[in-house]
Enzyme design. Structure first.
Site, short mmCIF file in Angstrom:
data_model
loop_
_atom_site.label_atom_id
_atom_site.label_comp_id
_atom_site.label_asym_id
_atom_site.label_seq_id
_atom_site.Cartn_x
_atom_site.Cartn_y
_atom_site.Cartn_z
N ASN B 103 0.99 -1.20 -0.11
CA ASN B 103 -0.19 -0.04 0.01
C ASN B 103 0.79 1.41 0.02
OD1 ASN B 103 -2.58 -0.51 -0.24
ND2 ASN B 103 -2.81 -1.55 1.89
N CYS B 128 10.15 -10.13 -9.64
CA CYS B 128 10.57 -9.81 -8.24
C CYS B 128 11.22 -11.17 -7.55
CB CYS B 128 9.32 -9.53 -7.20
SG CYS B 128 7.72 -10.58 -7.36
#
Lengths: 208, 208
Positions: B103, B128
């Site tokens: 977030n 990632c």
């Protein structure tokens, strides 16, 4: 306000179909529903479960040239009409979805693969009912032809089959005789000739 | 024996990179190991977990122009050398992999998306560490930009995150403000001009 840089895409491989969808989305704000278990196998090759009527607008955006359907049942009237009206060539290879059948279907799988490999049929969608077993087997064999190691083929198969993964499918893929694809009478292999970006050519060779 | 039909691929979208791999496999018989959790997002856009040294030959076959790395750590010497020697542009957007961070990273995600959307960077790989959460969030936002319905976005996210799926990631994707991508100062939208197959153009527009 329209400003600034304009870039001409000079290479064939950058045809931005996916980005055209973006542009269309921005303008039309249409919500798109891919068929269940949808995935991109490679450039111009897609996989999924059975496309219901509500995913036809999504398929339209893929600008398909062909569909390989691995279910034995005939297409619904709505799907058949979609295929007709969009000039899509439908290749149907009926394989029963039952657990036992895949070993008896190796010839059919090979026929489906042959269609899948032929770039003249791309963009192409391959689907069965759930996009797990029959489709998973064809894609698994395709990965073998691409020389993926079995670990990665297995990982991908499980990603789409999830809890329904069948060891018998994996064995089928592992045992699949790649050389048959290369050497059978109508076998086609691909050879590429490059003479600059503009003259990329695909030459089909028949092996006698 | 070389026989028969030669077909010239006349359309841009048919560039058969995947089939070139086939041809190479047939000749060289090299086993290819994709990075973990590898997937094709769209034409010229790939996703994966961290590519270890043994998957560099596979990446080479993708003929990448760029890589988006979402890990904060610097590349290993081997990967850095691969990137350098193949003229690949590396975009690093360090996001911590912890559960809480996504977030706080919405600006970074947006920056990564901007690189991903730019067709001049294609073919591009986004990765990632596991190819589940950070990559899943970027791809999820990309699907929102493509106007996929949330059900399908969720299905795809779970396919790659498997048992590690995080509801917080899904909420992040659902809340992601697409309009920011369209309207922010440096926002780029794409518009296409067609004047026959040979003159496909991509025009970048800046919105003031």
């Amino acid at each position: 306000m329209i400003l600034e840089l304009a870039a001409v895409l000079e290479e064939q491989r950058q045809s931005p179909q996916c980005l055209r969808t973006l542009a269309r989305s921005a303008v039309e704000d249409v919500m798109l529903l891919p068929p269940p278990n949808f995935g991109v196998v490679d450039r111009g090759i897609y996989r999924s479960g059975f496309p219901a009527a509500d995913s036809l607008p999504f398929l339209e955006a893929l600008e398909l040239r062909s569909i390989v359907c691995l279910c034995p049942d005939p297409y619904s009237e709505e799907n058949a009409e979609f295929v007709r009206s969009h000039g899509i060539r439908l290749f149907q290879f009926g394989i029963e979805g039952s657990r036992e059948s895949i070993n008896d279907s190796s010839y059919t799988i090979m026929e489906a693969l042959r269609v899948l490999l032929d770039a003249r049929n791309h963009p192409i969608l391959i689907h069965c009912k759930r996009g797990k077993h029959r489709t998973g087997c064809v894609v698994g064999c395709f990965r073998r032809l691409q020389n993926w190691c079995m670990t990665s083929v297995h990982e991908e198969y499980v990603k789409f089959a999830s809890t329904k993964a069948r060891p018998s499918d994996m064995v089928f893929i592992e045992k699949f005789d790649i050389s048959q694809m290369m050497e059978c009478v109508f076998g086609i292999i691909y050879r590429y000739h490059f003479s600059g970006h503009q003259a990329r050519r695909l030459v089909y060779q028949k092996i006698s």
